[in-house]
Scaffold this motif. Sequence first.
Motif, PDB file in Angstrom:
ATOM      1  N   ASP A   1       0.868  -1.179   0.000  1.00  0.00           N
ATOM      2  CA  ASP A   1       0.000   0.000   0.000  1.00  0.00           C
ATOM      3  C   ASP A   1       0.903   1.227   0.000  1.00  0.00           C
ATOM      4  OD1 ASP A   1      -2.032   1.845   0.354  1.00  0.00           O
ATOM      5  OD2 ASP A   1      -2.133   1.558   2.518  1.00  0.00           O
ATOM      6  N   VAL A   2       0.847   2.016  -1.072  1.00  0.00           N
ATOM      7  CA  VAL A   2       1.705   3.196  -1.166  1.00  0.00           C
ATOM      8  C   VAL A   2       1.210   4.272  -0.195  1.00  0.00           C
ATOM      9  CG1 VAL A   2       2.603   5.015  -2.660  1.00  0.00           C
ATOM     10  CG2 VAL A   2       2.278   2.714  -3.574  1.00  0.00           C
ATOM     11  N   GLN A   3       2.150   4.866   0.516  1.00  0.00           N
ATOM     12  CA  GLN A   3       1.848   5.973   1.413  1.00  0.00           C
ATOM     13  C   GLN A   3       2.185   7.331   0.786  1.00  0.00           C
ATOM     14  OE1 GLN A   3       0.579   4.850   4.577  1.00  0.00           O
ATOM     15  NE2 GLN A   3       0.662   2.961   3.382  1.00  0.00           N
ATOM     16  N   HIS A   4       3.307   7.357   0.033  1.00  0.00           N
ATOM     17  CA  HIS A   4       3.759   8.652  -0.494  1.00  0.00           C
ATOM     18  C   HIS A   4       4.607   8.452  -1.753  1.00  0.00           C
ATOM     19  CE1 HIS A   4       4.852  12.890  -0.336  1.00  0.00           C
ATOM     20  NE2 HIS A   4       6.125  12.564  -0.490  1.00  0.00           N
TER      21      HIS A   4
ATOM     22  N   LEU B   1       5.395  -2.608 -10.127  1.00  0.00           N
ATOM     23  CA  LEU B   1       4.973  -1.233 -10.344  1.00  0.00           C
ATOM     24  C   LEU B   1       4.475  -1.128 -11.776  1.00  0.00           C
ATOM     25  CD1 LEU B   1       8.037   0.566  -8.717  1.00  0.00           C
ATOM     26  CD2 LEU B   1       5.744   0.393  -7.728  1.00  0.00           C
ATOM     27  N   ASP B   2       3.492  -0.268 -12.009  1.00  0.00           N
ATOM     28  CA  ASP B   2       2.995  -0.032 -13.366  1.00  0.00           C
ATOM     29  C   ASP B   2       3.834   1.064 -14.014  1.00  0.00           C
ATOM     30  OD1 ASP B   2       0.710  -1.825 -13.172  1.00  0.00           O
ATOM     31  OD2 ASP B   2      -0.119  -0.361 -11.781  1.00  0.00           O
ATOM     32  N   LEU B   3       4.394   0.790 -15.181  1.00  0.00           N
ATOM     33  CA  LEU B   3       5.181   1.787 -15.902  1.00  0.00           C
ATOM     34  C   LEU B   3       5.101   1.494 -17.391  1.00  0.00           C
ATOM     35  CD1 LEU B   3       7.129   4.223 -15.736  1.00  0.00           C
ATOM     36  CD2 LEU B   3       9.007   2.575 -15.669  1.00  0.00           C
ATOM     37  N   HIS B   4       4.685   2.519 -18.151  1.00  0.00           N
ATOM     38  CA  HIS B   4       4.510   2.366 -19.594  1.00  0.00           C
ATOM     39  C   HIS B   4       5.669   3.048 -20.317  1.00  0.00           C
ATOM     40  CE1 HIS B   4       2.294   1.952 -23.371  1.00  0.00           C
ATOM     41  NE2 HIS B   4       2.659   3.186 -23.647  1.00  0.00           N
ATOM     42  N   GLY B   5       6.362   2.289 -21.181  1.00  0.00           N
ATOM     43  CA  GLY B   5       7.490   2.858 -21.896  1.00  0.00           C
ATOM     44  C   GLY B   5       8.593   3.252 -20.930  1.00  0.00           C
ATOM     45  N   LEU B   6       9.409   4.207 -21.314  1.00  0.00           N
ATOM     46  CA  LEU B   6      10.504   4.734 -20.512  1.00  0.00           C
ATOM     47  C   LEU B   6      11.515   3.629 -20.167  1.00  0.00           C
ATOM     48  CD1 LEU B   6       8.445   7.139 -18.234  1.00  0.00           C
ATOM     49  CD2 LEU B   6       9.824   7.749 -20.240  1.00  0.00           C
ATOM     50  N   THR B   7      12.729   4.009 -19.901  1.00  0.00           N
ATOM     51  CA  THR B   7      13.808   3.074 -19.608  1.00  0.00           C
ATOM     52  C   THR B   7      14.160   3.155 -18.137  1.00  0.00           C
ATOM     53  OG1 THR B   7      14.733   3.282 -21.832  1.00  0.00           O
ATOM     54  CG2 THR B   7      16.201   2.460 -20.112  1.00  0.00           C
ATOM     55  N   VAL B   8      14.123   2.033 -17.464  1.00  0.00           N
ATOM     56  CA  VAL B   8      14.506   1.989 -16.055  1.00  0.00           C
ATOM     57  C   VAL B   8      16.016   1.846 -15.969  1.00  0.00           C
ATOM     58  CG1 VAL B   8      14.318   0.693 -13.891  1.00  0.00           C
ATOM     59  CG2 VAL B   8      12.299   1.040 -15.331  1.00  0.00           C
ATOM     60  N   GLU B   9      16.647   2.778 -15.320  1.00  0.00           N
ATOM     61  CA  GLU B   9      18.103   2.773 -15.201  1.00  0.00           C
ATOM     62  C   GLU B   9      18.575   2.065 -13.942  1.00  0.00           C
ATOM     63  OE1 GLU B   9      18.801   6.919 -15.476  1.00  0.00           O
ATOM     64  OE2 GLU B   9      18.246   7.025 -17.601  1.00  0.00           O
ATOM     65  N   SER B  10      17.796   2.170 -12.859  1.00  0.00           N
ATOM     66  CA  SER B  10      18.172   1.479 -11.626  1.00  0.00           C
ATOM     67  C   SER B  10      16.979   1.447 -10.687  1.00  0.00           C
ATOM     68  CB  SER B  10      19.347   2.180 -10.938  1.00  0.00           C
ATOM     69  OG  SER B  10      18.967   3.459 -10.463  1.00  0.00           O
ATOM     70  N   ALA B  11      17.038   0.509  -9.748  1.00  0.00           N
ATOM     71  CA  ALA B  11      16.024   0.417  -8.694  1.00  0.00           C
ATOM     72  C   ALA B  11      16.718   0.051  -7.401  1.00  0.00           C
ATOM     73  CB  ALA B  11      14.966  -0.629  -9.044  1.00  0.00           C
ATOM     74  N   ALA B  12      16.221   0.582  -6.299  1.00  0.00           N
ATOM     75  CA  ALA B  12      16.757   0.277  -4.984  1.00  0.00           C
ATOM     76  C   ALA B  12      15.613   0.213  -3.990  1.00  0.00           C
ATOM     77  CB  ALA B  12      17.779   1.331  -4.546  1.00  0.00           C
ATOM     78  N   VAL B  13      15.750  -0.643  -3.001  1.00  0.00           N
ATOM     79  CA  VAL B  13      14.773  -0.750  -1.926  1.00  0.00           C
ATOM     80  C   VAL B  13      15.520  -0.580  -0.608  1.00  0.00           C
ATOM     81  CG1 VAL B  13      13.087  -2.223  -0.770  1.00  0.00           C
ATOM     82  CG2 VAL B  13      13.262  -2.255  -3.269  1.00  0.00           C
ATOM     83  N   ASP B  14      15.085   0.392   0.167  1.00  0.00           N
ATOM     84  CA  ASP B  14      15.716   0.715   1.450  1.00  0.00           C
ATOM     85  C   ASP B  14      17.225   0.919   1.298  1.00  0.00           C
ATOM     86  OD1 ASP B  14      13.338   0.745   2.800  1.00  0.00           O
ATOM     87  OD2 ASP B  14      13.460  -1.348   3.440  1.00  0.00           O
TER      88      ASP B  14
ATOM     89  N   ALA C   1       2.497   6.540 -17.713  1.00  0.00           N
ATOM     90  CA  ALA C   1       3.322   7.024 -18.821  1.00  0.00           C
ATOM     91  C   ALA C   1       4.404   7.985 -18.351  1.00  0.00           C
ATOM     92  CB  ALA C   1       2.447   7.707 -19.870  1.00  0.00           C
ATOM     93  N   TRP C   2       4.285   8.505 -17.100  1.00  0.00           N
ATOM     94  CA  TRP C   2       5.311   9.456 -16.643  1.00  0.00           C
ATOM     95  C   TRP C   2       5.869   9.171 -15.261  1.00  0.00           C
ATOM     96  CZ3 TRP C   2       3.941  13.620 -13.054  1.00  0.00           C
ATOM     97  CH2 TRP C   2       2.581  13.714 -12.753  1.00  0.00           C
ATOM     98  N   PHE C   3       5.306   8.198 -14.534  1.00  0.00           N
ATOM     99  CA  PHE C   3       5.966   7.753 -13.308  1.00  0.00           C
ATOM    100  C   PHE C   3       5.511   6.349 -12.947  1.00  0.00           C
ATOM    101  CE2 PHE C   3       2.102   9.836 -11.722  1.00  0.00           C
ATOM    102  CZ  PHE C   3       1.676   9.017 -10.676  1.00  0.00           C
ATOM    103  N   PRO C   4       6.387   5.560 -12.315  1.00  0.00           N
ATOM    104  CA  PRO C   4       6.014   4.212 -11.901  1.00  0.00           C
ATOM    105  C   PRO C   4       5.202   4.264 -10.606  1.00  0.00           C
ATOM    106  CG  PRO C   4       8.280   4.648 -11.266  1.00  0.00           C
ATOM    107  CD  PRO C   4       7.799   5.859 -12.016  1.00  0.00           C
ATOM    108  N   GLY C   5       4.227   3.356 -10.481  1.00  0.00           N
ATOM    109  CA  GLY C   5       3.439   3.364  -9.257  1.00  0.00           C
ATOM    110  C   GLY C   5       2.426   2.255  -9.228  1.00  0.00           C
ATOM    111  N   ASN C   6       1.584   2.305  -8.210  1.00  0.00           N
ATOM    112  CA  ASN C   6       0.473   1.374  -8.081  1.00  0.00           C
ATOM    113  C   ASN C   6      -0.737   2.055  -8.696  1.00  0.00           C
ATOM    114  OD1 ASN C   6      -0.853  -0.952  -7.423  1.00  0.00           O
ATOM    115  ND2 ASN C   6      -0.979  -0.543  -5.241  1.00  0.00           N
ATOM    116  N   ASN C   7      -0.922   1.850  -9.985  1.00  0.00           N
ATOM    117  CA  ASN C   7      -1.811   2.676 -10.792  1.00  0.00           C
ATOM    118  C   ASN C   7      -3.253   2.173 -10.755  1.00  0.00           C
ATOM    119  OD1 ASN C   7      -2.446   4.777 -12.527  1.00  0.00           O
ATOM    120  ND2 ASN C   7      -1.841   3.669 -14.357  1.00  0.00           N
TER     121      ASN C   7
END
Length: 468
Positions: free
Chosen positions: A52-55, A88-101, A171-177
Amino acid sequence: MDRRTLVRILTPAVALLLLGGCTGGGIDVHGKPGAAGVRDPLFHKLGNGGYDVQHYALTLHYDPATNRLEGTAEITARATQDLSAFNLDLHGLTVESAAVDGKKAAANRAGDELTVRPHRDLDKGKTFRTVVRYSGTPEVIVDKDKDESEEGWLTTADGALAVGEPAGSMAWFPGNNHPSDKATYDITVTVPKGLQAISNGELTSRRTAGDRTTFAWKSKEPMASYLATLAIGKYDVKRSSPASGPQVLTAVDKTVADDSAEVLAQIPEIMEWAKENFGTYPFSSIGAIVVPDGEVEYALETQTRPVFPQKYFDTETLVHEIAHQWYGNSVTPKSWKDMWLNEGFATYAEWIWAEDFEGTPAQESFEAAFDAEENWEFAPADPPSAAQVSDAPVYYRGAMVLHKLRQEVGNDVFYEIMQGWAAEHRYGNASTADFTSYVEKKAKKAGKDLDRELWNTWLYGKDKPAHP
């Protein structure tokens, strides 16, 4: 087949588990991947399970000359299950990196699904922070409706306009869409000097360094992802603080500023009327973004800052989109099948305004809607497909339900219901079943026995009655 061949035909989350898609150490497998989708009855692939996304804290850099967007999304969420991976929902765009905590996480793409595998499993109840860095040319998303409406990232003459209903925000940010997962937002946008960047909520800072200007916006109240907006371009921006209302901030494309002035001036009056009918305003600001025709083909109730093309910027539509701030934005549907709770209410607001100020009784508006055959194609609480979620029955038969309710319980109880519903579910989500249950309890307390025909015929019924 070898292990790598097997991985190619498995789901992204399972593949990550087999390959050990995290940095360092082994894999703690007490958790399981969150679901890809929340099983929305109409939009099956939207949203994600397990958290559940908070922010959202979005930091964006945009260059209109190249239509290139560079973004960092910092997503604070709470795990609702033991998680080994999540989407996460993300349309197009290139993911360069991801980190958790703060630790690198594996990230795998499959269409609009971005699967993130943390360094270690996340325990149920844990609050965690995901950072995704991404870039590229954001895209337009075409709806399946009969008009093939466009949403997502729309380029304009001097910038861009981001609108999200129902799926365009990815289309412009990843999230729980999905509307069921609301969150607060900080949106910081850097653009070439001389352009404005307008978003939801309040502008907390604006600073220029060299040839770039950075705007920081904050939405303190929860918002569904489809209600987030961003308008970049040459806008005439005005702010005012009425004595008895929220801050008003309007942004009007300079080419249509003069033609929009008369309707813009009505915002404080409409807000006072709306508060009288719908109760305390749930947000700290209101306003409008007005663009030339052709940049977007519809008005949209983006939270605190509705978007309008010039041809639809009139009093009636402004009333409709302001009413949405209570019904749809503050009280948001649990699923897209509950869309009439947005559009039926906003349409009925138009009918009430016409009754109060234009000499057109709501009964007259009701009868006109009753006579229109396109309003009887399906029940307002049961749109048959995603392509029909914004069709006429959702709007006009939805409004008819409210008018019949008003006739049954009388004006006093009706407005108690309208205000009480908005107050009880403020900043939350609600379903059609929640609404009918709420109405029945309120009516019973007021000594009113509702005729089951109200729901069976007007809300769920497929056939047109013989008489209105």
